[in-house]
Enzyme design. Structure first.
Site, PDB file in Angstrom:
ATOM      1  N   HIS A 296       4.574   6.870 -16.837  1.00 44.13           N
ATOM      2  CA  HIS A 296       5.802   6.500 -16.121  1.00 44.13           C
ATOM      3  C   HIS A 296       6.621   5.456 -16.883  1.00 44.13           C
ATOM      4  CE1 HIS A 296       5.598   8.507 -12.208  1.00 44.13           C
ATOM      5  NE2 HIS A 296       4.286   8.380 -12.275  1.00 44.13           N
TER       6      HIS A 296
ATOM      7  N   LYS B 107       0.062  13.632  -2.090  1.00 48.06           N
ATOM      8  CA  LYS B 107       1.467  13.240  -2.240  1.00 48.06           C
ATOM      9  C   LYS B 107       1.999  13.736  -3.576  1.00 48.06           C
ATOM     10  CE  LYS B 107       4.941  10.333  -3.568  1.00 48.06           C
ATOM     11  NZ  LYS B 107       5.467  10.102  -4.933  1.00 48.06           N
TER      12      LYS B 107
ATOM     13  N   ASP C  51      13.055  23.779   4.713  1.00 45.83           N
ATOM     14  CA  ASP C  51      12.773  22.623   5.566  1.00 45.83           C
ATOM     15  C   ASP C  51      11.626  21.806   4.970  1.00 45.83           C
ATOM     16  OD1 ASP C  51      12.106  20.835   7.571  1.00 45.83           O
ATOM     17  OD2 ASP C  51      12.313  22.288   9.194  1.00 45.83           O
TER      18      ASP C  51
ATOM     19  N   GLU D  51      12.662  11.219  -7.949  1.00 47.16           N
ATOM     20  CA  GLU D  51      11.551  10.549  -8.621  1.00 47.16           C
ATOM     21  C   GLU D  51      11.427  10.972 -10.079  1.00 47.16           C
ATOM     22  OE1 GLU D  51       6.719   9.908  -8.173  1.00 47.16           O
ATOM     23  OE2 GLU D  51       7.927  10.438  -6.424  1.00 47.16           O
TER      24      GLU D  51
END
Length: 417
Positions: free
Chosen positions: A374, A260, A276, A82
Site C-alpha cells: 500500500h 472485507k 445493489d 480504495e
C-alpha cells in the site's frame, strides 16, 4: 481472439487506456462518451433515482485486467475509492492465468421471499396444511407476474419453516422464485404481498412481515483457481498462504478483515454494474456465518503437486434488468465492457473477482506484508493532496518512499523545493 493481458497498461494516459478498453469491448462512441463525461448522470435522472437529491457524487471507474474465466478473457470494470484494489485483482488474475484462470458454476437465479405467519398454536400441524396448498400458493404468486412466467421464471416451490422465538413459535413460508436475469426484489416482494391473504385463510393465523431475504442460499456462485508454486515464489509461500487462510477460517476477528478484502473486489464490480451493493454485502457476510460461526468465504489448500488451489462460494443476487443497471448510463457502459448476456455470467465474473482479490491480499500478508504494497499508493494520495501534479508527483512519491517519511507536511516541503 480477445486477450485481457496488457503490459504497462498503468503507464498509459487515461485516454489511451480507454482506447484499449474500447477496442477490447467493441465500445460504440456513445459508450466512450458516457465514460468520459462526468455529467452523464444529469440531475433530473439522479432526482428520479433516489429521494431528496441535492447533487451527484463521483467515484473512480477503473478496469481489472488479465482475467480468464471459463476460457474467456474479460476486462472487469470496478468502481471504488480504495487504492490498490484494481491493481491487486489484476495481479492475482495474472498469477492464475498459467493454470487456466478461473472456473465457475452456479445454482441459478432462485430468490426467496418470506411470509411470516403468527398467532398459531399448532405450528407443526399448520405447517403440513400449508404444504398441502402449495399448488394454489404458486398459482397466486405467478398470476402476479405473468411476464416473468412467460420467459420461464416465476414461483417454483415453497419451504415452510417453524421459527422458535422467546415470545412465541411462528411459521415462515419461503416462496422460491426464479427471477431469471433480474435481481428480483420487486418481483418476489409483490408475490409475497399477493399470497398473504390466502395464507391467512388456510392457516387461521395473521401474516405479519412479507419481504425478500438477501440471504440468497439458492443463488450461489462458485469459482475455483490454481496458482503454480513457482509463480508464488515456491512451496514455502504456498504453505504460508494456506496457514493464513486457516487463521481466517478459525478466528472471526481475522475472518472479518479477510472477507472485507474479498468484498473490496466484489462490491466494486457490483457498484460498477449498477447492482445493489448492500444486498450483496449483507448476503455474503450472513453466508459466512451460516454455520453458526463467522468464517472465511474462501478456501486455500495445497494440492499433490505443491501448488495453491482456492475456491469461493458466495450468494450473489445480481441482475441485468431493472434498477440502476438500466437507468445509470455508466452502468450500461460497464455491462458493455464485460460483454455479459445473463445474470448468471455476471455472477460468475463477480465471484471470480472476489477470489482473485483474496488471493492478492493473502499473498501479500504471507510474504511482504500488506502495508508495503500500500505504501506507494498511499504516498501518491498524500502527494496529490499536497498539490503535486505530473512529473512533480512522481518525484515527490519516490522521495517520500526513499526517506520513509510519508506525510502531508513533508510532501508540501518537497513541493516547494
Amino acid at each position: 481472439m480477445k486477450n485481457s493481458t496488457y503490459s504497462g497498461f498503468y503507464k498509459l494516459s487515461v485516454e489511451e487506456r480507454l482506447k484499449e478498453v474500447a477496442e477490447f469491448a467493441n465500445l460504440e462512441d456513445k459508450h466512450i462518451k458516457t465514460i468520459q463525461n462526468p455529467e452523464i448522470l444529469d440531475i433530473e435522472k439522479a432526482d428520479n433515482m433516489i429521494e431528496n437529491v441535492i447533487g451527484r457524487f463521483t467515484l473512480p471507474l477503473g478496469v481489472a485486467l488479465n482475467f480468464m474465466i471459463n476460457g474467456k478473457d474479460y476486462i472487469i470494470p470496478m468502481v471504488t475509492e480504495e487504492a490498490s484494489v484494481v491493481a491487486a485483482a489484476s495481479n492475482a488474475a495474472k498469477l492464475a492465468r498459467d493454470s487456466g484462470g478461473f472456473y465457475t458454476n452456479n445454482t441459478g437465479s432462485i430468490m426467496i421471499a418470506q411470509v411470516q405467519v403468527t398467532d398459531i398454536l399448532d405450528v407443526d400441524y399448520t405447517r403440513i396444511i400449508i404444504y398441502e396448498h402449495k399448488d394454489e400458493i404458486l398459482k397466486i404468486c405467478n398470476e402476479r407476474d405473468p411476464i416473468l412466467v412467460k420467459y420461464g421464471g416465476g414461483a417454483k416451490d415453497i419451504d415452510v419453516r417453524i421459527i422458535n422465538s422467546k415470545d412465541e413459535d411462528f411459521i415462515v413460508v419461503h416462496l422460491k422464485v426464479n427471477t431469471l436475469d433480474a435481481m428480483g426484489a420487486n418481483a418476489v416482494n409483490s408475490m409475497a404481498e399477493a399470497v398473504a391473504p390466502f395464507i391467512e385463510k388456510i392457516t387461521g393465523g395473521k401474516v405479519y412481515l412479507r419481504i425478500l431475504s438477501n440471504l440468497a442460499v439458492e443463488r450461489l456462485f462458485r469459482s475455483r483457481t490454481k496458482v503454480k508454486k513457482e509463480a508464488l515464489g515456491g512451496e514455502e509461500v504456498v504453505d504460508k498462504i494456506v496457514s493464513a487462510y486457516k487463521f481466517a477460517n478459525a478466528d472471526p476477528f481475522r475472518a472479518t478483515t479477510h472477507n472485507k478484502g474479498i468484498m473490496n473486489g466484489i462490491s466494486a464490480v457490483v457498484l460498477a454494474t449498477g447492482n445493489d451493493t448492500r444486498a450483496i454485502e449483507s448476503g455474503a457476510h450472513s453466508y459466512a456465518a451460516i454455520s453458526g460461526k463467522y468464517k472465511s468465504l474462501t478456501t486455500w489448500q495445497k494440492d499433490k503437486d505443491g501448488d495453491l488451489v482456492g475456491t469461493i462460494e458466495i450468494p450473489l443476487a445480481v441482475g441485468l434488468v431493472g434498477g440502476a443497471t438500466k437507468i445509470h448510463p455508466v452502468a450500461q457502459a460497464a455491462i458493455k465492457i464485460l460483454g455479459v448476456k445473463t445474470a448468471g455470467e455476471l455472477g460468475d465474473i463477480i465471484a471470480s473477482v472476489g477470489l482473485a482479490q483474496n488471493l492478492a491480499a493473502i499473498k501479500a500478508l504471507a510474504t511482504e506484508g500488506i502495508q508495503r504494497g500500500h505504501m506507494s499508493l498511499h504516498a501518491k494520495n498524500i502527494a496529490v493532496t499536497a498539490g503535486a501534479k505530473g512529473k512533480e508527483l512522481d518525484r515527490i512519491v519516490k522521495k517520500m518512499i526513499e526517506d520513509k517519511n510519508i506525510n502531508l507536511d513533508y510532501a508540501k516541503s518537497l513541493l516547494n523545493k
